[in-house]
Scaffold this motif. Structure first.
Motif, PDB file in Angstrom:
ATOM      1  N   TYR A  14       0.858  -1.178   0.000  1.00 26.55           N
ATOM      2  CA  TYR A  14       0.000   0.000   0.000  1.00 26.55           C
ATOM      3  C   TYR A  14       0.897   1.231   0.000  1.00 26.55           C
ATOM      4  CZ  TYR A  14      -3.949   3.049   1.264  1.00 26.55           C
ATOM      5  OH  TYR A  14      -4.916   4.022   1.271  1.00 26.55           O
ATOM      6  N   SER A  15       0.647   2.163  -0.903  1.00 30.34           N
ATOM      7  CA  SER A  15       1.464   3.363  -1.008  1.00 30.34           C
ATOM      8  C   SER A  15       0.773   4.529  -0.309  1.00 30.34           C
ATOM      9  CB  SER A  15       1.710   3.705  -2.482  1.00 30.34           C
ATOM     10  OG  SER A  15       2.547   4.841  -2.594  1.00 30.34           O
ATOM     11  N   LEU A  16       1.444   5.099   0.680  1.00 28.63           N
ATOM     12  CA  LEU A  16       0.937   6.249   1.428  1.00 28.63           C
ATOM     13  C   LEU A  16       1.495   7.526   0.811  1.00 28.63           C
ATOM     14  CD1 LEU A  16       1.609   4.689   4.915  1.00 28.63           C
ATOM     15  CD2 LEU A  16      -0.667   5.359   4.120  1.00 28.63           C
ATOM     16  N   ASP A  17       0.627   8.477   0.498  1.00 29.67           N
ATOM     17  CA  ASP A  17       1.033   9.716  -0.161  1.00 29.67           C
ATOM     18  C   ASP A  17       1.071  10.865   0.841  1.00 29.67           C
ATOM     19  OD1 ASP A  17       1.053   8.391  -2.659  1.00 29.67           O
ATOM     20  OD2 ASP A  17      -1.103   8.728  -2.889  1.00 29.67           O
ATOM     21  N   PHE A  18       2.247  11.485   0.990  1.00 30.58           N
ATOM     22  CA  PHE A  18       2.391  12.633   1.894  1.00 30.58           C
ATOM     23  C   PHE A  18       1.543  13.804   1.415  1.00 30.58           C
ATOM     24  CE2 PHE A  18       6.037  10.306   3.326  1.00 30.58           C
ATOM     25  CZ  PHE A  18       6.282  10.747   4.624  1.00 30.58           C
ATOM     26  N   THR A  19       1.074  14.591   2.345  1.00 29.32           N
ATOM     27  CA  THR A  19       0.326  15.797   1.998  1.00 29.32           C
ATOM     28  C   THR A  19       1.266  16.953   1.653  1.00 29.32           C
ATOM     29  OG1 THR A  19       0.227  16.447   4.329  1.00 29.32           O
ATOM     30  CG2 THR A  19      -1.621  15.156   3.469  1.00 29.32           C
ATOM     31  N   PHE A  20       2.585  16.762   1.844  1.00 29.45           N
ATOM     32  CA  PHE A  20       3.593  17.779   1.541  1.00 29.45           C
ATOM     33  C   PHE A  20       4.908  17.067   1.297  1.00 29.45           C
ATOM     34  CE2 PHE A  20       3.613  16.884   6.019  1.00 29.45           C
ATOM     35  CZ  PHE A  20       4.948  16.856   6.367  1.00 29.45           C
ATOM     36  N   ASP A  21       5.908  17.778   0.827  1.00 33.25           N
ATOM     37  CA  ASP A  21       7.244  17.204   0.664  1.00 33.25           C
ATOM     38  C   ASP A  21       7.936  17.212   2.024  1.00 33.25           C
ATOM     39  OD1 ASP A  21       6.688  16.975  -1.986  1.00 33.25           O
ATOM     40  OD2 ASP A  21       7.926  18.662  -2.632  1.00 33.25           O
ATOM     41  N   ALA A  22       8.154  16.012   2.577  1.00 38.04           N
ATOM     42  CA  ALA A  22       8.691  15.884   3.932  1.00 38.04           C
ATOM     43  C   ALA A  22      10.213  15.796   3.882  1.00 38.04           C
ATOM     44  CB  ALA A  22       8.106  14.643   4.599  1.00 38.04           C
ATOM     45  N   GLY A  23      10.874  16.873   4.311  1.00 32.72           N
ATOM     46  CA  GLY A  23      12.324  16.924   4.244  1.00 32.72           C
ATOM     47  C   GLY A  23      12.992  16.305   5.459  1.00 32.72           C
ATOM     48  N   THR A  24      13.998  15.471   5.214  1.00 34.30           N
ATOM     49  CA  THR A  24      14.833  14.890   6.265  1.00 34.30           C
ATOM     50  C   THR A  24      16.286  15.005   5.824  1.00 34.30           C
ATOM     51  OG1 THR A  24      15.051  12.600   5.443  1.00 34.30           O
ATOM     52  CG2 THR A  24      12.998  13.170   6.572  1.00 34.30           C
ATOM     53  N   SER A  25      17.208  14.652   6.731  1.00 36.16           N
ATOM     54  CA  SER A  25      18.626  14.689   6.361  1.00 36.16           C
ATOM     55  C   SER A  25      18.971  13.590   5.370  1.00 36.16           C
ATOM     56  CB  SER A  25      19.496  14.541   7.621  1.00 36.16           C
ATOM     57  OG  SER A  25      19.241  13.306   8.262  1.00 36.16           O
ATOM     58  N   ARG A  26      18.050  12.652   5.165  1.00 31.86           N
ATOM     59  CA  ARG A  26      18.284  11.577   4.185  1.00 31.86           C
ATOM     60  C   ARG A  26      17.528  11.825   2.878  1.00 31.86           C
ATOM     61  NH1 ARG A  26      18.088   8.745   9.079  1.00 31.86           N
ATOM     62  NH2 ARG A  26      15.836   8.467   8.930  1.00 31.86           N
ATOM     63  N   GLY A  27      16.979  13.021   2.716  1.00 37.62           N
ATOM     64  CA  GLY A  27      16.287  13.335   1.480  1.00 37.62           C
ATOM     65  C   GLY A  27      14.843  13.742   1.721  1.00 37.62           C
ATOM     66  N   VAL A  28      14.151  14.068   0.635  1.00 41.77           N
ATOM     67  CA  VAL A  28      12.765  14.512   0.701  1.00 41.77           C
ATOM     68  C   VAL A  28      11.835  13.340   0.394  1.00 41.77           C
ATOM     69  CG1 VAL A  28      11.045  16.059  -0.303  1.00 41.77           C
ATOM     70  CG2 VAL A  28      13.386  16.861   0.055  1.00 41.77           C
ATOM     71  N   LEU A  29      10.813  13.168   1.232  1.00 45.06           N
ATOM     72  CA  LEU A  29       9.862  12.073   1.080  1.00 45.06           C
ATOM     73  C   LEU A  29       8.553  12.596   0.500  1.00 45.06           C
ATOM     74  CD1 LEU A  29      10.390  10.429   4.593  1.00 45.06           C
ATOM     75  CD2 LEU A  29      11.514   9.807   2.452  1.00 45.06           C
ATOM     76  N   THR A  30       8.048  11.912  -0.515  1.00 40.45           N
ATOM     77  CA  THR A  30       6.741  12.260  -1.084  1.00 40.45           C
ATOM     78  C   THR A  30       5.754  11.116  -0.924  1.00 40.45           C
ATOM     79  OG1 THR A  30       7.429  11.484  -3.275  1.00 40.45           O
ATOM     80  CG2 THR A  30       7.756  13.820  -2.770  1.00 40.45           C
ATOM     81  N   GLU A  31       6.262   9.909  -0.712  1.00 37.06           N
ATOM     82  CA  GLU A  31       5.400   8.754  -0.483  1.00 37.06           C
ATOM     83  C   GLU A  31       6.109   7.755   0.419  1.00 37.06           C
ATOM     84  OE1 GLU A  31       4.545   6.821  -4.162  1.00 37.06           O
ATOM     85  OE2 GLU A  31       6.588   6.109  -4.450  1.00 37.06           O
ATOM     86  N   LYS A  32       5.336   6.871   1.009  1.00 33.58           N
ATOM     87  CA  LYS A  32       5.881   5.833   1.883  1.00 33.58           C
ATOM     88  C   LYS A  32       5.246   4.497   1.489  1.00 33.58           C
ATOM     89  CE  LYS A  32       7.522   3.845   5.742  1.00 33.58           C
ATOM     90  NZ  LYS A  32       6.889   2.525   5.713  1.00 33.58           N
ATOM     91  N   GLN A  33       6.079   3.562   1.089  1.00 38.12           N
ATOM     92  CA  GLN A  33       5.582   2.233   0.734  1.00 38.12           C
ATOM     93  C   GLN A  33       5.450   1.396   2.002  1.00 38.12           C
ATOM     94  OE1 GLN A  33       4.803   1.376  -2.522  1.00 38.12           O
ATOM     95  NE2 GLN A  33       3.825  -0.416  -1.647  1.00 38.12           N
TER      96      GLN A  33
END
Length: 368
Positions: A14-33
Motif C-alpha cells: 500500500y502506497s501512502l502519499d504525503f500531503t507535503f514534501d517531507a524533508g529529512t537529512s536523508r532526502g525529501v519524502l513524497t510517499e511511503k511504501q
C-alpha cells in the motif's frame, strides 16, 4: 474451543502519499511504501487481524527489493504452525522463528495475530489508551524545508496546543535552524515549551560538540542521534561531555542480542532511547530495550516510523501499556492524504483513541 489455532495469512503493498514534501537529512519524502498483513483462522470465525509491515527506506534491515517475496515465504511457513491463543506465548513464538532480519515484518505479524486473538477489534494489548481513551502527550514534529515552510509548521503546532516541539536539523542551514529555535525560545521558556532536535546522524563528529554547545544556549531538551550510528567511541565521548542530553535512535537498529543491547547502553550511557518497534524488531524487542534502559536510569520515548494508522495504533497501545512519562513521537497519523480512517485523533498536543469513530480498512479476500 481449541486452545491452538492455525492461520491463513496474506500481505498486500500500500502506497501512502504525503500531503507535503517531507524533508529529512536523508532526502525529501513524497510517499511511503508500506504493507498490510491480514490473518484469519476458523477458530475465530468472521473476523480478521491486521498489522502493518513498513520498512523504512534506506534504514530498515528489511528494506529489500524482494521484501514482498520474502514476506510471503515467511507467511507460508507460519501457516503450518499451531499458535497458542495466549498473547504472551504468541509473541514468544514469533521471536523464535528467525525473524531478526525482518523487524518490520515481525512487528506487523505481532500486531495482526494479537488483533485476531483480541477479537479483531484493533485491540493489540491491555492498555488505557484503547480501553479508556487515555490521551498520550506527543511532540509536534517540524520537517525540514524552506524557512517560511518550517516557521509555518512551528506556528501551527504552537497554535494547536503542543507543549513539546521536535525539529529535524542538520542538513539544510544550521544558522537558519538556530534562528527558528531561538524564535520559539524568545516567546516560550523551557517550562512552557520543551524543544527537541533530531539530527538523524547528520553532524560530522568533529563539529558536533561545537553545534551542541550553541544549541545548549537555547535550553534544548535533547538531541537525537547527533552523529552517524556505528561510531561508538565518538558517540560515547559525546554522551559523556555533551551539554545537551543525547538520545539514541538509529544506533539501536540491528542489535538483537540481549548482551549486545546491554553492552551498547553500558558503553555509551545515553540520556534517552528513542524506540521505533518497526526498526528494532517489534513488541518484545522494544519491551526488552525499555527494561534495560529503566534498569540503568535511562529515559525513553516511543516514535512511529511513518506507519499508517494501523501501525500507529499498535505503537500507541504498546506505549500506553508501558506507562510513559515523556511526550511521545506519535504524531505521524496526519501526514498522509490517503491514510486509513481510524479512531485515532490528535487534539491539544495529545493522541487519543475515540471509540465514536470507526476504522475503514482496505479489505481483500485471502483467496485472491
Amino acid at each position: 474451543m481449541a486452545q491452538t489455532f492455525k492461520i491463513k495469512a496474506a500481505i498486500k503493498p500500500y502506497s501512502l502519499d504525503f500531503t507535503f514534501d517531507a524533508g529529512t537529512s536523508r532526502g525529501v519524502l513524497t510517499e511511503k511504501q508500506t504493507h498490510f498483513i491480514q490473518v484469519q483462522s476458523p477458530v475465530f470465525p468472521d473476523i480478521y487481524g491486521i498489522g502493518e509491515a513498513g520498512p523504512l527506506k534506506g534504514l530498515s534491515p528489511d528494506d529489500l527489493p524482494d521484501f514482498l517475496d520474502r514476506a510471503n515465504e515467511v507467511l507460508n511457513k507460519l501457516e503450518k504452525i499451531s499458535f497458542s491463543k495466549d498473547p504472551t506465548t504468541i509473541l514468544t513464538m514469533l521471536s523464535e522463528v528467525g525473524l531478526d532480519e525482518y523487524p518490520s515484518l515481525r512487528f506487523g505479524l505481532e500486531t495482526a495475530l494479537l488483533d485476531l486473538v483480541n477479537g479483531g477489534t484493533r485491540k493489540i494489548l491491555p492498555n488505557s489508551f484503547y480501553e479508556h481513551g487515555s490521551a498520550i502527550p506527543i511532540n509536534g514534529l517540524i520537517w525540514m524545508g524552506e524557512k517560511r515552510f518550517m516557521k509555518a509548521q512551528i506556528d501551527q503546532k504552537l497554535q494547536e496546543g503542543f507543549e513539546c516541539i521536535k525539529m529535524k536539523i542538520g542538513a539544510i542551514d544550521f544558522e537558519m535552524e538556530l534562528a527558528l529555535l531561538e524564535s520559539i525560545r524568545k516567546k516560550y521558556s523551557k517550562e512552557v515549551i520543551s524543544l527537541r532536535v533530531d539530527a538523524n546522524g547528520a553532524f560530522d563528529p568533529n563539529e558536533a560538540m561545537v553545534r551542541m554547545e550553541r544549541l545548549a544556549k537555547l535550553e534544548i531538551h535533547s538531541i537525537e542521534q547527533p552523529i552517524h550510528p556505528g561510531n561508538r567511541h565518538a558517540m560515547a565521548q559525546l554522551c559523556r561531555t555533551s551539554p545537551i542530553p543525547i538520545a539514541l535512535d538509529e544506533e539501536l537498529i540491528g542489535i538483537n542480542d540481549f548482551r549486545q543491547k546491554k553492552a551498547l547502553l553500558e558503553d555509551l550511557k545515553p540520556a534517552y532511547l528513542i524506540l521505533k518497534p518497526t526498526l528494532v524488531g517489534g513488541i518484545l524487542a522494544t519491551q526488552e530495550w525499555i527494561r534495560l534502559a529503566e534498569d540503568m536510569g535511562i529515559g525513553w520515548w516511543m516514535t512511529s516510523a511513518l506507519e499508517s494508522n494501523i501501525g500507529l495504533n499498535a505503537i500507541a497501545q504498546l506505549t500506553s501499556s508501558l506507562n510513559p512519562i515523556l511526550p511521545q513521537g506519535l504524531g505521524t497519523g496526519m501526514l498522509y492524504r490517503n491514510n486509513v480512517s481510524s479512531p485515532l485523533v490528535i487534539s491539544s498536543g495529545k493522541l487519543r483513541y475515540d471509540k465514536d469513530r470507526f476504522w475503514s480498512i482496505p479489505d481483500w479476500n485471502l483467496d485472491d
